[in-house]
Design a protein around this motif. Sequence first.
Motif, PDB file in Angstrom:
ATOM      1  N   HIS A 148      16.220   5.908  51.881  1.00 30.65           N
ATOM      2  CA  HIS A 148      15.630   7.218  51.578  1.00 30.65           C
ATOM      3  C   HIS A 148      16.512   8.389  51.989  1.00 30.65           C
ATOM      4  N   TYR A 149      17.677   8.095  52.635  1.00 25.17           N
ATOM      5  CA  TYR A 149      18.488   9.184  53.177  1.00 25.17           C
ATOM      6  C   TYR A 149      19.962   9.033  52.818  1.00 25.17           C
ATOM      7  N   PRO A 150      20.618  10.165  52.556  1.00 23.37           N
ATOM      8  CA  PRO A 150      22.069  10.104  52.345  1.00 23.37           C
ATOM      9  C   PRO A 150      22.754   9.733  53.667  1.00 23.37           C
ATOM     10  N   VAL A 186       2.552   7.304  64.883  1.00 23.72           N
ATOM     11  CA  VAL A 186       3.162   8.053  63.779  1.00 23.72           C
ATOM     12  C   VAL A 186       4.334   8.832  64.351  1.00 23.72           C
ATOM     13  N   SER A 187       5.525   8.514  63.882  1.00 25.63           N
ATOM     14  CA  SER A 187       6.725   9.202  64.387  1.00 25.63           C
ATOM     15  C   SER A 187       7.870   8.997  63.414  1.00 25.63           C
ATOM     16  N   ASP A 188       8.764   9.982  63.344  1.00 20.81           N
ATOM     17  CA  ASP A 188       9.982   9.707  62.586  1.00 20.81           C
ATOM     18  C   ASP A 188      10.952   8.960  63.505  1.00 20.81           C
ATOM     19  N   LEU A 189      11.993   8.414  62.921  1.00 22.00           N
ATOM     20  CA  LEU A 189      12.903   7.559  63.691  1.00 22.00           C
ATOM     21  C   LEU A 189      13.452   8.292  64.909  1.00 22.00           C
ATOM     22  N   GLU A 190      13.840   9.543  64.687  1.00 21.59           N
ATOM     23  CA  GLU A 190      14.499  10.269  65.775  1.00 21.59           C
ATOM     24  C   GLU A 190      13.529  10.748  66.852  1.00 21.59           C
ATOM     25  N   THR A 228      13.592 -10.747  53.083  1.00 22.76           N
ATOM     26  CA  THR A 228      14.214  -9.994  54.182  1.00 22.76           C
ATOM     27  C   THR A 228      13.415 -10.185  55.471  1.00 22.76           C
ATOM     28  N   ILE A 229      12.102 -10.059  55.360  1.00 28.15           N
ATOM     29  CA  ILE A 229      11.229 -10.234  56.536  1.00 28.15           C
ATOM     30  C   ILE A 229      11.424 -11.633  57.131  1.00 28.15           C
ATOM     31  N   ASP A 230      11.406 -12.645  56.269  1.00 29.36           N
ATOM     32  CA  ASP A 230      11.522 -14.027  56.752  1.00 29.36           C
ATOM     33  C   ASP A 230      12.868 -14.259  57.434  1.00 29.36           C
ATOM     34  N   GLY A 234       9.925   2.674  61.350  1.00 32.87           N
ATOM     35  CA  GLY A 234       9.642   2.786  59.917  1.00 32.87           C
ATOM     36  C   GLY A 234       8.927   1.521  59.479  1.00 32.87           C
ATOM     37  N   CYS A 235       7.828   1.218  60.165  1.00 33.79           N
ATOM     38  CA  CYS A 235       7.177  -0.103  60.051  1.00 33.79           C
ATOM     39  C   CYS A 235       6.373  -0.291  58.776  1.00 33.79           C
ATOM     40  N   GLY A 236       6.153   0.789  58.019  1.00 30.09           N
ATOM     41  CA  GLY A 236       5.344   0.648  56.812  1.00 30.09           C
ATOM     42  C   GLY A 236       3.950   0.151  57.156  1.00 30.09           C
ATOM     43  N   VAL A 237       3.466  -0.821  56.394  1.00 30.05           N
ATOM     44  CA  VAL A 237       2.114  -1.336  56.627  1.00 30.05           C
ATOM     45  C   VAL A 237       2.119  -2.530  57.585  1.00 30.05           C
ATOM     46  N   GLY A 238       3.237  -2.724  58.279  1.00 30.05           N
ATOM     47  CA  GLY A 238       3.297  -3.747  59.322  1.00 30.05           C
ATOM     48  C   GLY A 238       3.772  -5.108  58.843  1.00 30.05           C
ATOM     49  N   SER A 239       4.489  -5.149  57.730  1.00 20.82           N
ATOM     50  CA  SER A 239       4.917  -6.440  57.167  1.00 20.82           C
ATOM     51  C   SER A 239       5.753  -7.269  58.132  1.00 20.82           C
ATOM     52  N   LEU A 240       6.514  -6.603  58.996  1.00 23.84           N
ATOM     53  CA  LEU A 240       7.290  -7.313  60.008  1.00 23.84           C
ATOM     54  C   LEU A 240       6.553  -7.317  61.348  1.00 23.84           C
ATOM     55  N   ILE A 248       2.384  -3.310  46.899  1.00 20.96           N
ATOM     56  CA  ILE A 248       3.548  -4.211  46.887  1.00 20.96           C
ATOM     57  C   ILE A 248       3.569  -5.064  48.156  1.00 20.96           C
ATOM     58  N   TYR A 249       3.301  -4.420  49.299  1.00 18.64           N
ATOM     59  CA  TYR A 249       3.313  -5.140  50.582  1.00 18.64           C
ATOM     60  C   TYR A 249       1.948  -5.752  50.888  1.00 18.64           C
ATOM     61  N   GLY A 250       1.260  -6.184  49.858  1.00 12.41           N
ATOM     62  CA  GLY A 250      -0.035  -6.831  50.057  1.00 12.41           C
ATOM     63  C   GLY A 250      -0.060  -8.159  49.348  1.00 12.41           C
ATOM     64  N   ASP A 283       5.880   4.834  62.146  1.00 13.35           N
ATOM     65  CA  ASP A 283       6.278   5.230  60.796  1.00 13.35           C
ATOM     66  C   ASP A 283       6.019   6.719  60.654  1.00 13.35           C
ATOM     67  N   ILE A 284       6.790   7.337  59.783  1.00 12.65           N
ATOM     68  CA  ILE A 284       6.643   8.780  59.567  1.00 12.65           C
ATOM     69  C   ILE A 284       5.333   9.093  58.823  1.00 12.65           C
ATOM     70  N   SER A 285       4.793   8.103  58.122  1.00 18.46           N
ATOM     71  CA  SER A 285       3.593   8.315  57.303  1.00 18.46           C
ATOM     72  C   SER A 285       2.337   7.866  58.029  1.00 18.46           C
ATOM     73  N   ASP A 286       1.408   8.800  58.239  1.00 18.98           N
ATOM     74  CA  ASP A 286       0.185   8.379  58.925  1.00 18.98           C
ATOM     75  C   ASP A 286      -0.654   7.440  58.062  1.00 18.98           C
ATOM     76  N   CYS A 323      14.998  -1.751  61.819  1.00 16.19           N
ATOM     77  CA  CYS A 323      14.677  -0.690  60.859  1.00 16.19           C
ATOM     78  C   CYS A 323      14.981  -1.214  59.453  1.00 16.19           C
ATOM     79  N   LEU A 324      13.934  -1.626  58.760  1.00 18.54           N
ATOM     80  CA  LEU A 324      14.115  -2.280  57.463  1.00 18.54           C
ATOM     81  C   LEU A 324      13.750  -1.370  56.293  1.00 18.54           C
ATOM     82  N   ASP A 325      14.679  -1.270  55.351  1.00 18.80           N
ATOM     83  CA  ASP A 325      14.437  -0.609  54.065  1.00 18.80           C
ATOM     84  C   ASP A 325      13.964   0.836  54.221  1.00 18.80           C
ATOM     85  N   VAL A 326      14.501   1.506  55.228  1.00 22.66           N
ATOM     86  CA  VAL A 326      14.180   2.921  55.459  1.00 22.66           C
ATOM     87  C   VAL A 326      15.387   3.796  55.081  1.00 22.66           C
TER      88      VAL A 326
END
Length: 225
Positions: free
Chosen positions: A134-136, A113-117, A46-48, A69-75, A26-28, A90-93, A128-131
């Motif tokens: 995923h959380y209540p 690789v790190s979680d937000l906290e 959103t990025i723009d 929570g940078c994802g694949v670096g879109s921003l 999706i982010y490609g 990002d939490i995901s390596d 912090c975009l679109d992260v």
Amino acid sequence: MSSTTTDKEIVRNYFNSVGFDRWRRIYGDGEVNRVQRDIRDGHQQTIDMVIGWLKTDKALDQLMVCDAGCGVGSLSLPLAALGAQVVASDISDQMVGEAKNRSIDPNNPKFSVSDLEGLSGEFDTVICLDVLIHYPIAEAEPMIKHLASLATSRLIVSFAPKNPYYSLLKRIGEFFPGPSKATRAYLHPESEIRKILTNLGFKVARNHFTATQFYFSRLLEAKRV
Ligand SMILES: C[S@@+](CC[C@H](N)C(=O)[O-])C[C@H]1O[C@@H](n2cnc3c(N)ncnc32)[C@H](O)[C@@H]1O
């Protein structure tokens, strides 16, 4: 195990497996289906918008940004290309690995690789975009609080807003079709996010709502008062 750990573990596993494959595409810029194309276009808006806000305020080469929570670096990647100093995590390596692959400059952004906290440091702007989707709210609040503590000037967050329309909920479900329903999408009332920011000593300066058919994101720029 606390529910926060459980949610985080589910999200981390998702973005290291089926979620990684889905969101990397999706982010490609390769072929995607109609729903994914719609989400790609909405997310790009959103990025723009964020880049536009940053550009109008200050020369980007004077800006120290944390993309949490940078994802694949879109921003992160366009911001670094425009001269900002970017620290991205990002939490995901897997997501971080893909972001590094897409990066041209090995020193900027600085990825980890790190979680937000788990983040530390001081940044003019924390984004912090679109992260938070995923959380209540009970888990999102301490995350926002921690991100705010890193921001000397402003915090920019986006989230899927909660409103009365069930159709919206259903559409939001399209974020995670098929097996990826392993992660839940949480909608947050804008008033609650604003209240959290106000209680942290921030004031919403700008906001924007991006809505395409399958992508909904409320963007808030909060400045320290
Ligand atoms: C929908 S993607 C958005 C990525 C990026 N912010 C963007 O807008 O392109 C959500 C990202 O948040 C990351 N994420 C989820 N929970 C996280 C957490 N607790 N700490 C750090 N990253 C997290 C996921 O791994 C995923 O890369």
